[in-house]
Design an enzyme around this catalytic site. Structure first.
Site, PDB file in Angstrom:
ATOM      1  N   ARG A  60      23.945  -4.873 -37.735  1.00 37.60           N
ATOM      2  CA  ARG A  60      24.062  -4.497 -39.140  1.00 37.60           C
ATOM      3  C   ARG A  60      25.024  -3.327 -39.300  1.00 37.60           C
ATOM      4  NH1 ARG A  60      20.553  -0.361 -41.094  1.00 37.60           N
ATOM      5  NH2 ARG A  60      19.423   0.685 -39.417  1.00 37.60           N
ATOM      6  N   ARG A 204      -1.447  11.110  -4.087  1.00 40.81           N
ATOM      7  CA  ARG A 204      -0.133  11.149  -4.732  1.00 40.81           C
ATOM      8  C   ARG A 204       0.870  10.377  -3.878  1.00 40.81           C
ATOM      9  NH1 ARG A 204       2.403  14.536  -8.495  1.00 40.81           N
ATOM     10  NH2 ARG A 204       4.656  14.655  -8.206  1.00 40.81           N
TER      11      ARG A 204
END
Length: 237
Positions: A60, A204
């Protein structure tokens, strides 16, 4: 498009319903109903396919951030031209469309030898979603069975990526989209607490031990008409 394409007509159609009858080689009469402006429509009457596979670029003219951003230039070429040129290298595609509400974008699309779909005002607002633009396009193009949405704001798009998506869809997939594997460890704030989302605090992970996550990058989305009729772009199939 490939050399086998036959360019039958180059017209502007602005009436609500225009009937056009064309004779091809004196043997074939084609009647086409058009509701929107049609530009340079490539069509091969000898191609017999059950599924029409189209590519759509939503471009557009309005943009709050950057005026006419789809025409912004990267490396000497506009974003729209970069995308369309990569799309035009694809195999197995029946038609390529740029959906727009702006004359300059339509002119560039025509110069790149692709079709122009004049986007309805309600699907070209700042609030309108891409899904609304897709639904509006499919409403006026009932011949399309499979659609690939290509985002022209991805300047590093390659035809090789798109061809993989085309191949997946031709092999029966319901949808295919672009994603990037991310190895970022993500957190979420809940009140005054931080909660890890994709890893265990007590374990972790190292990067080499972490499979990561797939994150959409927005480069392209391919899907069947049936999926859009359900109001979604994607499924897990």
């Amino acid at each position: 498009m490939g050399h086998e394409e036959i360019y039958l007509f180059n017209i502007h159609c602005h009436s609500d319903m225009t009937h056009i009858s064309l004779l091809f080689l004196g043997l074939l009469s084609v009647i086409i109903d058009t509701r929107l402006c049609c530009e340079y429509f490539p069509w091969n009457p000898l191609r017999d396919k059950n599924n029409h596979f189209a590519i759509l670029v939503l471009a557009r003219g309005g943009s709050k951030g950057i005026k006419l951003k789809n025409l912004s230039r990267v490396g000497g070429n506009s974003l729209l031209a970069i995308s369309v040129r990569e799309v035009n290298k694809l195999r197995g595609i029946d038609s390529v469309w740029v959906s727009t509400d702006h004359e300059k974008i339509a002119e560039l699309a025509e110069n790149e030898n692709v079709n122009v779909h004049w986007r309805a005002p309600e699907s070209a607002t700042d609030e309108a979603s891409s899904l609304l633009g897709i639904i509006e396009f499919l409403k006026h193009h009932p011949e399309v069975d499979i659609l690939g949405l290509v985002q022209c704001t991805s300047p590093f798009i390659k035809s090789s990526y798109l061809q993989q998506a085309v191949n997946h869809m031709q092999n029966g997939k319901e949808c295919t989209f672009a994603a990037t594997r991310s190895y970022k460890l993500r957190w979420q704030k809940l009140g005054d607490r931080l909660i890890p989302l994709n890893f265990d605090l007590k374990k972790r992970p190292r990067r080499q031990d972490f499979d990561g996550e797939l994150v959409e990058n927005g480069m392209f989305y391919f899907f069947s008409r049936r999926l859009i009729q359900q109001g979604v772009l994607q499924s897990n199939k």
